[in-house]
Design a protein around this motif. Structure first.
Motif, mmCIF file in Angstrom:
data_model
loop_
_atom_site.group_PDB
_atom_site.id
_atom_site.type_symbol
_atom_site.label_atom_id
_atom_site.label_comp_id
_atom_site.label_asym_id
_atom_site.label_seq_id
_atom_site.Cartn_x
_atom_site.Cartn_y
_atom_site.Cartn_z
ATOM 1 N N LEU A 43 0.835 -1.207 0.000
ATOM 2 C CA LEU A 43 0.000 0.000 0.000
ATOM 3 C C LEU A 43 0.866 1.250 0.000
ATOM 4 O O LEU A 43 1.891 1.310 0.688
ATOM 5 C CB LEU A 43 -0.902 0.018 1.236
ATOM 6 N N LYS A 44 0.426 2.247 -0.729
ATOM 7 C CA LYS A 44 1.077 3.556 -0.712
ATOM 8 C C LYS A 44 0.248 4.510 0.133
ATOM 9 O O LYS A 44 -0.964 4.602 -0.025
ATOM 10 C CB LYS A 44 1.197 4.116 -2.136
ATOM 11 N N GLY A 45 0.904 5.188 1.059
ATOM 12 C CA GLY A 45 0.231 6.177 1.895
ATOM 13 C C GLY A 45 0.914 7.515 1.780
ATOM 14 O O GLY A 45 1.869 7.687 1.008
ATOM 15 N N GLU A 46 0.440 8.462 2.568
ATOM 16 C CA GLU A 46 1.025 9.794 2.525
ATOM 17 C C GLU A 46 2.471 9.772 3.011
ATOM 18 O O GLU A 46 3.289 10.570 2.580
ATOM 19 C CB GLU A 46 0.203 10.758 3.376
ATOM 20 N N ARG A 47 2.776 8.846 3.932
ATOM 21 C CA ARG A 47 4.101 8.858 4.542
ATOM 22 C C ARG A 47 4.857 7.542 4.362
ATOM 23 O O ARG A 47 5.888 7.326 5.005
ATOM 24 C CB ARG A 47 3.987 9.188 6.026
ATOM 25 N N HIS A 48 4.326 6.634 3.562
ATOM 26 C CA HIS A 48 5.018 5.369 3.400
ATOM 27 C C HIS A 48 4.673 4.752 2.051
ATOM 28 O O HIS A 48 3.704 5.130 1.411
ATOM 29 C CB HIS A 48 4.632 4.387 4.518
ATOM 30 N N ASP A 49 5.490 3.808 1.628
ATOM 31 C CA ASP A 49 5.240 3.051 0.403
ATOM 32 C C ASP A 49 5.553 1.594 0.686
ATOM 33 O O ASP A 49 6.712 1.207 0.886
ATOM 34 C CB ASP A 49 6.120 3.575 -0.735
ATOM 35 N N GLY A 50 4.497 0.773 0.747
ATOM 36 C CA GLY A 50 4.668 -0.635 1.062
ATOM 37 C C GLY A 50 5.530 -1.376 0.064
ATOM 38 O O GLY A 50 6.091 -2.434 0.392
ATOM 39 N N HIS A 51 5.653 -0.860 -1.145
ATOM 40 C CA HIS A 51 6.494 -1.527 -2.144
ATOM 41 C C HIS A 51 7.955 -1.603 -1.672
ATOM 42 O O HIS A 51 8.693 -2.509 -2.078
ATOM 43 C CB HIS A 51 6.428 -0.787 -3.477
ATOM 44 N N LEU A 52 8.363 -0.655 -0.832
ATOM 45 C CA LEU A 52 9.743 -0.635 -0.356
ATOM 46 C C LEU A 52 10.025 -1.767 0.628
ATOM 47 O O LEU A 52 11.180 -2.000 0.988
ATOM 48 C CB LEU A 52 10.038 0.716 0.306
ATOM 49 N N PHE A 53 8.965 -2.478 1.070
ATOM 50 C CA PHE A 53 9.150 -3.559 2.036
ATOM 51 C C PHE A 53 8.877 -4.933 1.418
ATOM 52 O O PHE A 53 8.765 -5.926 2.132
ATOM 53 C CB PHE A 53 8.239 -3.316 3.241
ATOM 54 N N ILE A 54 8.793 -4.965 0.088
ATOM 55 C CA ILE A 54 8.584 -6.241 -0.588
ATOM 56 C C ILE A 54 9.746 -7.191 -0.328
ATOM 57 O O ILE A 54 9.548 -8.391 -0.070
ATOM 58 C CB ILE A 54 8.374 -6.015 -2.100
#
Length: 812
Positions: free
Chosen positions: A43-54
């Motif tokens: 998930l992409k949020g205002e303060r984070h991007d879950g793609h970076l934790f794949i």
């Protein structure tokens, strides 16, 4: 079980890689328990991007992913590429919800959602197999994850829905699609996201568009007028409760006693009487939602009384406490199921450094753990943990958990407790309320002072997110955990903040930083005040000094050069007007020269401190900011990648023009702001309670307390409580200045506050030894106590010493 093809068809996604079967959906790479059967939703949020934790998820063994950024498609894993990952998750949950026909209760409102959900769950657990929102999972992400826990073994769902701006509730309504809707109350929470209170009510009411029954308070005019205008002409059953005669449940009379409220009410043409615990007005309203819902579900009156008794069993929502048998004890009194165990394990990871987890499941006769799906979920949640079951275990549980240690009773377990419980592991205790789990909890808990401070970690995270919403996404957050984290316990709070990806922590002295390092905190920590002899301790523990004078700057450089250190991170403070610690701005050229002439240190940040950002007149703060701007301009010409910061808690909410690269969040994190209007957005984090030790009658003319200065003019009943000035209770509160809250009434301190005890006037109430005494909480606020002491909330929080045990809870 889902195949990737089925998931892709639902969310209109494209599969890259082979088809696989999955069972669990996760959005946080730290919350993976059965990687082979898990799909990670980035998930992409205002303060984070879950793609970076794949990659983190892959390293945990996950091989299935939902993504909305094609550049992350790589390797042998399987990916479902969608337009928007959150939309996909919500679509999957909505489809899953519509495969079940049993009733679902949807709860919304500004306050009380979690309390009402838990009252319903405790009351109805003997009649239904319930699936519910874990904790306060009521957001755009939390709701679909909760709905995905629905299974064929359940026959009732209870879910919360929370929103912060227009356009959100319609999405949640499609997912929950409740048959029965409950609107608890309306308040100031998230007011900033709406044009006015009416817009917020109407937005929340969208949850009930397809509901058959709508429950709310008839006496709340704002809610009543808007909901009847919106739904009054439909075929929905309006099941309102209140004192108005035409209410679905009409309250005829409420009579209060010391411990109960006796309520006489009429519904369905019949008059009933019932007793509920005496508490605050909010407690009363929550019970009325419960009673009204029980009538809607067709529970007969006799059984309602029995179910209310069950609802009164104390709920413990992930309370963390110390134990002599491990690194920490987390308690969840509730259903034994996979979601509860997974949530508990996640929270333990965020709270304490440990070398594994022991899960203790406390069963009893009638515990609903015997269906196959639930047992499979329990086994999967416990996959990497040591598991102990106390009670008559289901046979299938032993087959699913081969290394399960089981005992028929607490007494049998107690005989082996030292050989089973590893002191290097943390302990998770889960089970329905019963006398046996309360006895087990008492056995495992570290024995402590009768006076306790409770820290609501959910409220702390809420406050963090309130401030994060005020700053740009790229701005970093430095959280202050000095002075025992403002009385909240530095190690536990720091671990939680690290888990929630705060960028920096700050302590006052090196020994505080060492405590955090020993507690497993490995993120950057700035130390505000360290002396030259302590520099070795700083470096040994990778703590970053605040250098506040030319002397400390040169001395730390000398230390680094003598130890052949290169690029050691430091923070430089300038004095822009407070005239406490800080380098004089006129010395900036010298500072630049000293730093540029060495490779031993790396200038990480430059900052100053606002001394009047909570004052009505912001002119002094603006003058400080203007001075800091000049310093910033000079330093930016000489150094790259330096973080500049000047805003404290009040500054974040009042001076957004000076956000810069980083903000320092202090007392706002703990629920207080000098900005009275902004304070409404925050939740109190700390509550302080004790119990009555003794009650005695003292006759007129006698004195109370040291010095004999307090002479009674009439006979009094006096309660002695085991808390005094050694516990942080100021002597200024004595002799009628301050109060505590006992049994629905404020009771004044009488006589002088003693070192370990104090006395309060309980003449007008009926009180007994062991009764609860509130010092700070729902009825006596932090601000009220500070005002009575003639001081500020900071002093109150930081005066409560570590000898008072802290208990940590996670609830909404």
């Amino acid at each position: 079980m889902w195949t990737l093809k089925e998931i892709a068809d639902i969310c209109d996604g494209q599969i890259h890689g082979g088809d696989r079967s999955v069972e669990f959906f996760v959005t946080d790479s730290r919350r993976i328990h059965n990687p082979q059967r898990t799909i990670f939703v980035a998930l992409k949020g205002e303060r984070h991007d879950g793609h970076l934790f794949i990659e983190n998820a892959k390293n945990s063994g996950v091989a299935s992913f939902i993504i909305d950024d094609s550049k992350f498609i790589k390797g042998e894993s399987s990916f479902i590429l969608v337009k928007n990952s959150l939309d996909a998750l919500q679509a999957i949950a909505s489809r899953h919800r519509h495969t079940f026909n049993y009733p679902v209760i949807g709860i919304t409102g500004s306050y009380g959602k979690t309390v009402v959900k838990d009252l319903l769950t405790r009351s109805l657990k003997s009649l239904y197999h319930i699936v519910k929102s874990p904790r306060s999972y009521n957001s755009q992400t939390g709701v679909p994850l909760s709905i995905l826990d629905m299974g064929p073994e359940h026959d009732l769902g209870i879910f919360e829905a929370g929103i912060s701006k227009p356009g959100e509730m319609a999405k949640l309504a499609r997912i929950i699609n409740p048959n029965i809707g409950i609107f608890t109350t309306i308040g100031q929470a998230h007011d900033e996201g709406f044009a006015d209170r009416q817009e917020k009510i109407l937005e929340k009411a969208l949850l009930f568009e397809n509901s058959e029954v709508l429950i709310f308070s008839r006496d709340n005019e704002d809610i009543h007028s808007n909901l009847t205008r919106l739904y009054g002409h439909t075929d929905k059953l309006i099941a309102d409760w209140g004192y108005v005669n035409d209410s679905f449940l009409h309250i005829i009379e409420k009579t209060e006693s010391r411990s109960t409220n006796s309520i006489t009410y009429c519904t369905g043409g019949k008059i009933h009487s019932i007793e509920i615990p005496n508490g605050s007005e909010y407690d009363f309203e929550n019970y009325m939602f419960l009673i009204t819902t029980l009538h809607i579900l067709g529970v007969d009156q006799k059984e309602i009384g029995e179910l209310l008794d069950k609802s009164n069993q104390p709920a413990v929502h992930l309370e963390f406490t110390r134990t002599n048998y491990g690194k920490g004890l987390l308690v969840d009194i509730g259903p034994i199921d996979g979601p509860s165990i997974r949530t508990g394990i996640e929270q333990l990871k965020s709270l304490v450094e440990h070398q594994g987890i022991t899960v203790i499941l406390s069963g009893h006769e009638g515990s609903p753990v015997a269906n196959d799906r639930r047992i499979r979920e329990i086994a999967q949640a416990c996959l990497d943990s040591q598991v102990v079951y106390i009670g008559a275990r289901p046979k299938a549980l032993s087959e699913s958990i081969p290394n399960l240690r089981s005992f028929l009773s607490n007494e049998e377990f107690d005989e082996s407790i030292h050989s089973i419980l590893d002191p290097q592991k943390a302990i998770l205790l889960v089970g329905e309320w019963s006398p046996s789990i309360i006895a087990l909890l008492s056995r495992l808990q570290e024995k402590s002072h009768q006076t306790t401070v409770t820290i609501n970690m959910t409220s702390l995270v809420h406050n963090l997110n309130v401030y994060r919403a005020l700053i740009p996404e790229e701005t970093k957050v430095m959280a202050m955990v000095k002075a025992f984290a403002y009385g909240s316990g530095e190690a536990e709070v720091a671990k939680l903040l690290q888990y929630h990806k705060v960028d920096y922590l700050t302590v006052a002295y090196p020994d505080e930083g060492v405590t955090l390092r020993n507690g497993g905190v490995d993120m950057p920590i700035m130390v505000m005040n360290s002396s030259i002899p302590e520099y070795e301790v700083l470096v040994e523990n990778e703590l970053e000094p605040e250098l506040y004078s030319l002397l400390t700057l040169e001395a730390f450089i000398d230390h680094c050069e003598q130890n052949s250190l290169k690029g050691y991170p430091v923070h430089v403070k300038f004095d822009t007007g407070m005239h406490r610690l800080g380098i004089d701005p006129t010395d900036i050229d010298r500072v630049i020269q000293i730093i540029k002439n060495t490779e031993s240190i790396k200038l990480v940040s430059v900052f100053s401190h606002l001394f009047s950002s909570d004052s009505a007149d912001l002119s002094l703060s603006i003058s400080q900011i203007n001075r800091f701007e000049k310093l910033k301009a000079s330093l930016e010409k000489e150094f790259d990648d330096v973080l500049f910061h000047i805003l404290n808690s009040s500054g974040i909410s009042r001076l957004p023009q000076a956000t810069y690269d980083l903000v320092r969040l202090g007392i706002g994190l703990y629920g207080y702001s000098g900005d009275i209007e902004f304070r409404k957005n925050l939740l109190p984090v700390l509550s302080w309670n004790t119990v009555i030790s003794q009650v005695k009658k003292v006759k007129a003319g006698e004195t109370v307390g040291y010095g004999g200065a307090f002479v009674l003019k009439e006979d009094k009943m006096i309660a002695v409580i085991p808390v005094g000035y050694a516990d942080g209770l100021s002597r200024k509160l004595g002799n009628g200045v301050g109060s505590v809250y006992i049994d629905g009434s404020k009771c004044s301190f009488i006589g002088n506050i003693c070192m370990d005890m104090s006395m309060v006037d309980v003449t007008d109430i009926s009180s007994l030894p062991g009764d609860k005494v509130e010092l700070i909480g729902d009825n006596i606020s932090l601000e009220e106590m500070a005002a009575s002491m003639g001081t500020i909330p900071y002093e109150v929080l930081t005066s409560i010493p570590p000898r008072i045990k802290r208990h940590y809870i996670f609830n909404g």
